[in-house]
Write an enzyme that holds these catalytic residues in place. Structure first.
Site, PDB file in Angstrom:
ATOM      1  N   ASP A 171     104.351 122.213  36.159  1.00 15.93           N
ATOM      2  CA  ASP A 171     103.496 121.719  35.070  1.00 15.93           C
ATOM      3  C   ASP A 171     102.926 122.886  34.271  1.00 15.93           C
ATOM      4  O   ASP A 171     102.898 122.859  33.030  1.00 15.93           O
ATOM      5  CB  ASP A 171     102.335 120.885  35.634  1.00 15.93           C
ATOM      6  CG  ASP A 171     102.814 119.756  36.518  1.00 15.93           C
ATOM      7  OD1 ASP A 171     104.022 119.459  36.490  1.00 15.93           O
ATOM      8  OD2 ASP A 171     101.988 119.178  37.240  1.00 15.93           O
ATOM      9  N   GLY A 173     100.161 111.017  34.676  1.00 15.56           N
ATOM     10  CA  GLY A 173     101.300 111.815  35.133  1.00 15.56           C
ATOM     11  C   GLY A 173     101.854 112.729  34.051  1.00 15.56           C
ATOM     12  O   GLY A 173     103.010 113.149  34.115  1.00 15.56           O
ATOM     13  N   ASP A 209     109.903 121.403  42.664  1.00 13.50           N
ATOM     14  CA  ASP A 209     109.263 122.704  42.349  1.00 13.50           C
ATOM     15  C   ASP A 209     108.620 123.341  43.570  1.00 13.50           C
ATOM     16  O   ASP A 209     108.773 124.547  43.799  1.00 13.50           O
ATOM     17  CB  ASP A 209     108.284 122.595  41.159  1.00 13.50           C
ATOM     18  CG  ASP A 209     107.134 121.620  41.334  1.00 13.50           C
ATOM     19  OD1 ASP A 209     107.127 120.862  42.321  1.00 13.50           O
ATOM     20  OD2 ASP A 209     106.220 121.636  40.467  1.00 13.50           O
ATOM     21  N   SER A 224     100.260 115.600  33.210  1.00 13.06           N
ATOM     22  CA  SER A 224      99.665 116.918  33.464  1.00 13.06           C
ATOM     23  C   SER A 224      98.503 117.247  32.557  1.00 13.06           C
ATOM     24  O   SER A 224      98.429 118.342  31.989  1.00 13.06           O
ATOM     25  CB  SER A 224     100.727 118.015  33.369  1.00 13.06           C
ATOM     26  OG  SER A 224     101.382 118.088  34.568  1.00 13.06           O
ATOM     27  N   GLY A 283      95.401 110.869  34.091  1.00 20.15           N
ATOM     28  CA  GLY A 283      95.859 110.004  35.183  1.00 20.15           C
ATOM     29  C   GLY A 283      97.171 109.316  34.868  1.00 20.15           C
ATOM     30  O   GLY A 283      97.552 108.353  35.530  1.00 20.15           O
ATOM     31  N   HIS A 314     109.808 116.652  42.317  1.00 20.86           N
ATOM     32  CA  HIS A 314     109.464 117.051  43.695  1.00 20.86           C
ATOM     33  C   HIS A 314     110.392 118.149  44.207  1.00 20.86           C
ATOM     34  O   HIS A 314     110.638 118.253  45.406  1.00 20.86           O
ATOM     35  CB  HIS A 314     109.447 115.838  44.635  1.00 20.86           C
ATOM     36  CG  HIS A 314     108.313 114.903  44.334  1.00 20.86           C
ATOM     37  ND1 HIS A 314     107.031 115.125  44.773  1.00 20.86           N
ATOM     38  CD2 HIS A 314     108.270 113.783  43.568  1.00 20.86           C
ATOM     39  CE1 HIS A 314     106.239 114.164  44.316  1.00 20.86           C
ATOM     40  NE2 HIS A 314     106.970 113.331  43.578  1.00 20.86           N
TER      41      HIS A 314
END
Ligand code: GLA
Length: 362
Positions: A183, A135, A47, A137, A133, A45
């Site tokens: 990502d 996480g 980026d 990417s 789903g 959290h």
């Protein structure tokens, strides 16, 4: 029940995807491209706050096999989802059904805006071994694979940062997720080695972990992180609000002293971001000095901050992280946006992680 995200063979996936294309379209593919999913060692959290991240590509990819068409139609089908995506290259590209097609539509539209019109249509078949789903990417892997396909089929290479940028805009504008650029940068640029990326100017460099000392393991909690979509957008908005109140362009420019004056919720969010940027630099230092106990402690501290200050963990994820420590990890944390998905853990090289997870009943 959690499970290890074991590496898979790129060649096998690309071969399977070419075979899928042949079965679906009745001719041979001319191009087969792919792009990896990613996990993040530390820098969560940060980026979208112009901060620092340390992600790495995982050995799980999304592949696309394709061949040109004589007309200006793009037709895309997937081994993973129902419904064909049909795009007329002579008309504006809008969001539509099926929803997964928006990643492809978005990359085509952003490519056309940034590079120019596509010369010809194509048929394409998608396959992937990036868990969806979880996480890791899967969306960035699909976006970057689509951009890789356009590079091959159009015969135009673009700079990696520009490619990541257009894939990220596709995600904002077509998938509706206000993500940062981590990502897409990791999927475009990492060969599996963690990359220290400064999301303010997109400067980056590899930070290799020497072989034979430690192993980094990705474990899927099998809790889908979809529930967190609304919460993710809320965190982005909270950080923007904190930056606005502090009169700085982003939380990267905020001082600790100023942050301490914010109301409690925004203070907690902003403190996480400031501390997390510092943890990224500390982690790079720990890697460069082979200080694995310190790196483990940094991962643990990152998880505690995501749980307590940023509030994006879940009790089941906290339990998984604790079990990984009991299984012998030197440190562990959730990775990615949160609310489920995967954990990353740092294990000594000599531990057989498969056995350790079974012994710890993970
Ligand atoms: C998601 C987003 C990324 C990043 C992470 C949290 O994966 O797509 O841009 O914000 O969450 O670090």
């Amino acid at each position: 029940m959690a499970r290890l995200v074991a590496p898979r063979s790129r060649e096998a996936l690309e071969r399977r995807t070419a075979g899928g294309f042949e079965r679906r379209f009745g001719r041979s593919a001319e191009f087969v491209v792919s792009a990896p999913g990613r996990a993040n060692l530390i820098g969560e959290h940060t980026d979208y706050n112009n901060g620092l991240v340390l992600p790495f590509a995982i050995q799980r990819r999304t592949a696309i096999a394709a061949a040109p068409r004589a007309d200006r139609t793009v037709r895309v089908a997937s081994a993973l989802a129902e419904g064909d995506v049909t795009i007329d290259l002579d008309r504006p590209i809008h969001r539509s059904l099926p929803r997964w097609g928006d990643y492809v539509r978005g990359v085509l539209a952003e490519w056309i805006a940034a590079v120019g019109p596509l010369q010809r249509g194509f048929d394409a078949w998608i396959d992937s071994d990036v868990p969806v789903g979880a996480g890791l990417s899967s969306s960035a892997a699909l976006e970057v694979a689509t951009a890789n396909l356009l590079e091959s089929s159009e015969g135009t290479a673009i700079a990696p940062e520009a490619k990541a940028g257009l894939c990220c805009r596709a995600e904002h504008r077509y998938a509706g997720v206000p993500c940062g650029i981590m990502d897409q940068m990791a999927s475009v640029l990492s060969d599996g080695t963690p990359l220290l990326i400064d999301c303010r100017d997109l400067g980056w460099r590899p930070v290799a972990i020497p072989a034979g000392q430690v192993q980094i393991v990705v474990v899927d909690s099998c809790l889908s992180h979809d529930l967190g979509q609304g919460e993710f957008a809320r965190r982005v908005a909270e950080c923007r609000e904190a930056a606005r109140l502090l009169d700085v362009a982003s939380l990267r420019e905020a001082s600790r002293e100023a942050v301490l004056g914010l109301s409690s919720r925004l203070r907690a969010r902003a403190l996480h971001v400031l501390d997390e940027n510092a943890r990224v630099l500390a982690a790079v230092n720990a890697i460069q000095t082979n200080d694995w106990l310190l790196l483990g402690a940094i991962l643990d501290a990152g998880h505690a901050s995501l749980r307590d200050l940023y509030e994006v963990s879940r009790p089941e994820m906290d339990a998984l992280v604790a079990s990984l420590r009991l299984a012998g990890a030197l440190g562990a944390r959730m990775t990615g946006g949160g609310f489920g998905g995967c954990a990353v853990a740092l294990f000594p090289a000599q531990i057989d992680v498969g056995e350790a997870l079974v012994a710890a009943a993970i």
